[in-house]
Design a protein around this motif. Structure first.
Motif, mmCIF file in Angstrom:
data_model
loop_
_atom_site.group_PDB
_atom_site.id
_atom_site.type_symbol
_atom_site.label_atom_id
_atom_site.label_comp_id
_atom_site.label_asym_id
_atom_site.label_seq_id
_atom_site.Cartn_x
_atom_site.Cartn_y
_atom_site.Cartn_z
ATOM 1 N N ASP A 300 11.772 10.738 -8.602
ATOM 2 C CA ASP A 300 12.270 9.392 -8.284
ATOM 3 C C ASP A 300 11.064 8.519 -8.000
ATOM 4 N N ARG A 301 11.253 7.245 -8.108
ATOM 5 C CA ARG A 301 10.138 6.294 -8.069
ATOM 6 C C ARG A 301 9.318 6.418 -6.782
ATOM 7 N N GLN A 302 9.989 6.474 -5.659
ATOM 8 C CA GLN A 302 9.273 6.498 -4.388
ATOM 9 C C GLN A 302 8.430 7.764 -4.248
ATOM 10 N N SER A 303 8.987 8.915 -4.636
ATOM 11 C CA SER A 303 8.242 10.171 -4.520
ATOM 12 C C SER A 303 7.029 10.189 -5.442
ATOM 13 N N LEU A 304 7.203 9.664 -6.660
ATOM 14 C CA LEU A 304 6.076 9.584 -7.586
ATOM 15 C C LEU A 304 4.989 8.666 -7.042
ATOM 16 N N GLU A 305 5.414 7.552 -6.479
ATOM 17 C CA GLU A 305 4.452 6.594 -5.914
ATOM 18 C C GLU A 305 3.661 7.226 -4.776
ATOM 19 N N GLU A 306 4.340 7.992 -3.923
ATOM 20 C CA GLU A 306 3.658 8.645 -2.808
ATOM 21 C C GLU A 306 2.692 9.714 -3.309
ATOM 22 N N ALA A 307 3.111 10.455 -4.355
ATOM 23 C CA ALA A 307 2.264 11.521 -4.889
ATOM 24 C C ALA A 307 0.977 10.967 -5.500
ATOM 25 N N LEU A 308 1.037 9.735 -6.006
ATOM 26 C CA LEU A 308 -0.112 9.133 -6.689
ATOM 27 C C LEU A 308 -0.823 8.087 -5.836
ATOM 28 N N VAL A 311 -4.555 8.327 -5.880
ATOM 29 C CA VAL A 311 -5.113 8.684 -7.184
ATOM 30 C C VAL A 311 -5.677 7.446 -7.869
ATOM 31 N N ASP A 312 -6.858 7.575 -8.417
ATOM 32 C CA ASP A 312 -7.502 6.501 -9.176
ATOM 33 C C ASP A 312 -7.072 6.629 -10.642
ATOM 34 N N ILE A 313 -6.006 5.935 -11.012
ATOM 35 C CA ILE A 313 -5.442 6.063 -12.353
ATOM 36 C C ILE A 313 -6.451 5.683 -13.443
ATOM 37 N N PRO A 314 -7.236 4.601 -13.296
ATOM 38 C CA PRO A 314 -8.227 4.279 -14.338
ATOM 39 C C PRO A 314 -9.242 5.398 -14.575
ATOM 40 N N TYR A 315 -9.481 6.243 -13.584
ATOM 41 C CA TYR A 315 -10.396 7.371 -13.746
ATOM 42 C C TYR A 315 -9.915 8.336 -14.835
ATOM 43 N N TYR A 316 -8.587 8.395 -15.000
ATOM 44 C CA TYR A 316 -8.014 9.311 -15.989
ATOM 45 C C TYR A 316 -7.671 8.630 -17.319
ATOM 46 N N PHE A 317 -7.363 7.326 -17.277
ATOM 47 C CA PHE A 317 -6.844 6.675 -18.483
ATOM 48 C C PHE A 317 -7.658 5.469 -18.954
ATOM 49 N N GLY A 318 -8.607 5.032 -18.184
ATOM 50 C CA GLY A 318 -9.262 3.778 -18.501
ATOM 51 C C GLY A 318 -8.579 2.638 -17.762
ATOM 52 N N LEU A 320 -6.033 1.002 -16.815
ATOM 53 C CA LEU A 320 -4.571 1.032 -16.689
ATOM 54 C C LEU A 320 -4.214 0.973 -15.211
ATOM 55 N N ALA A 321 -3.411 -0.039 -14.830
ATOM 56 C CA ALA A 321 -3.025 -0.202 -13.426
ATOM 57 C C ALA A 321 -2.058 0.903 -13.007
ATOM 58 N N LYS A 322 -2.139 1.285 -11.749
ATOM 59 C CA LYS A 322 -1.252 2.330 -11.234
ATOM 60 C C LYS A 322 0.211 1.925 -11.378
ATOM 61 N N GLU A 323 0.513 0.653 -11.138
ATOM 62 C CA GLU A 323 1.904 0.171 -11.244
ATOM 63 C C GLU A 323 2.409 0.323 -12.660
ATOM 64 N N GLU A 324 1.555 0.059 -13.646
ATOM 65 C CA GLU A 324 1.938 0.239 -15.043
ATOM 66 C C GLU A 324 2.261 1.706 -15.340
ATOM 67 N N PHE A 325 1.443 2.594 -14.813
ATOM 68 C CA PHE A 325 1.655 4.024 -15.046
ATOM 69 C C PHE A 325 2.952 4.492 -14.380
ATOM 70 N N LEU A 326 3.220 4.000 -13.171
ATOM 71 C CA LEU A 326 4.460 4.370 -12.483
ATOM 72 C C LEU A 326 5.680 3.853 -13.229
ATOM 73 N N ASP A 327 5.613 2.613 -13.713
ATOM 74 C CA ASP A 327 6.718 2.061 -14.502
ATOM 75 C C ASP A 327 6.952 2.896 -15.765
ATOM 76 N N PHE A 328 5.867 3.386 -16.329
ATOM 77 C CA PHE A 328 5.950 4.216 -17.526
ATOM 78 C C PHE A 328 6.566 5.586 -17.207
ATOM 79 N N LEU A 329 6.147 6.174 -16.092
ATOM 80 C CA LEU A 329 6.645 7.489 -15.707
ATOM 81 C C LEU A 329 8.137 7.452 -15.392
ATOM 82 N N TYR A 330 8.588 6.377 -14.721
ATOM 83 C CA TYR A 330 9.973 6.316 -14.242
ATOM 84 C C TYR A 330 10.610 5.026 -14.728
#
Length: 330
Positions: A300-308, A311-318, A320-330
């Motif tokens: 669920d969105r809240q649990s994913l947000e807490e888990a990440l 986490v520095d999302i650009p470190y893994y993807f370039g 890419l904002a964390k919010e964009e990645f969360l919207d993509f995941l859920y």
């Protein structure tokens, strides 16, 4: 039959609790009729996978409740223009799956108002081939309810955007869109009226002019138990989302930084059991770190947000904002 007044409550988590309470705890030497109107909500069928039935972003951004009901059938959208009815009675062995028995009183009243509704297929009421009501049933321990929607003056746009209707379901009915499948009762009335007046007309007709209408008045003890049911079931994430069957998730999207493809195996209680991330993006970090971090997290969105959260999302993807990645995941 006795009428139950829900005291003008619009919260679906309370209205479904009233219905369950009446089913399980009131004396079924009598039968009961409950009417209720919900604020914007999606009511999920008991056996459905919640996240497959809703447009998650739209629902979140528009503060739409998502609540699972006891009965089977499909997901439906409710708002202040939708009147819900529920007949609560004994299960005599002949009534379950007999939708006509419980919709006939409603159909007869609609005919009196000039609305030529008919029961069609398994559980729908139609006017001019368009759906104005969907019905479902639930039975337990010799008791049952048969409940349904009455689309009196529903706002169609949120309905279209909030529900994720499978394309094959639309195609199988030979219909081009959700909009063309549904209609509002108010469009067919010979005289204009409010939804409250419509509800009153239904009550008078179903109770055949009894004056006063016989009523069961909920006591303080009743309300105490109703609030308990609401908290433990209908306000509970585990019931509304976690009861979804085991399922797989695959999301793929092309971003400016490249394509990302995420595949999840989601098990009991909507816990992520496995995660794989693919794509042609460029990043410094090894995405296997992210995969491991997401395993064991509730989907669920809240649990994913807490888990990440750290986490520095650009470190893994370039870039890419964390919010964009969360919207993509859920």
């Amino acid at each position: 039959m006795l009428f139950i007044d829900n005291q003008g409550i619009y919260d679906p988590r309370m209205n479904l609790a009233i219905e369950e309470y009446a089913l399980k705890y009131l004396d079924l030497a009598d039968s009961y009729l409950l009417f209720y109107i919900n604020e914007p909500s999606i009511i999920i069928g008991k056996h459905q996978n919640t996240v497959e039935e809703i447009h998650v972003d739209y629902v979140r951004n528009h503060d739409i409740h998502v609540v699972r009901r006891l009965s089977g059938g499909g997901a439906v959208y409710h708002d202040f223009g939708n009147l819900n009815f529920s007949f609560i009675t004994k299960d005599d062995g002949k009534s379950f799956a007999n939708f006509r028995k419980f919709t006939d009183p409603v159909v007869q009243t609609l005919h009196q108002m000039g609305v030529q509704a008919t029961l069609s297929g398994r559980n729908d009421l139609l006017v001019d081939g368009k759906k104005i009501s969907g019905n479902a049933q639930f039975s337990t321990r010799g008791r049952m309810f048969s409940h349904g929607t009455l689309m009196f003056q529903v706002n169609i746009e949120p309905l279209v955007h909030a529900l994720q209707v499978k394309q094959e379901k639309i195609q199988s009915k030979g219909i081009k869109s959700v909009r063309s499948r549904v209609a509002n009762i108010s469009d067919y009335l010979a005289e204009s009226m409010t939804i409250e007046e419509f509800r009153h007309r239904l009550l008078e007709s179903i109770f055949a002019g009894q004056n006063p209408i016989p009523e069961y008045k909920l006591t303080d003890q009743d309300w105490k138990k109703i609030n308990e049911i609401s908290r433990e079931r209908y306000q509970n994430w585990d019931w509304n989302f976690g009861e979804s069957p085991i399922f797989n998730v695959q999301h793929s999207k092309r971003f400016p930084i490249g394509s990302i493809d995420v595949r999840l195996q989601v098990g009991e209680k909507s816990m992520i059991e496995s995660c794989k991330i693919y794509g042609d993006f460029f990043g410094v970090g090894d995405v296997s770190d992210l995969e491991k971090r997401l395993v064991g997290i509730r989907y669920d969105r809240q649990s994913l947000e807490e888990a990440l959260r750290d986490v520095d999302i650009p470190y893994y993807f370039g870039d890419l904002a964390k919010e964009e990645f969360l919207d993509f995941l859920y």
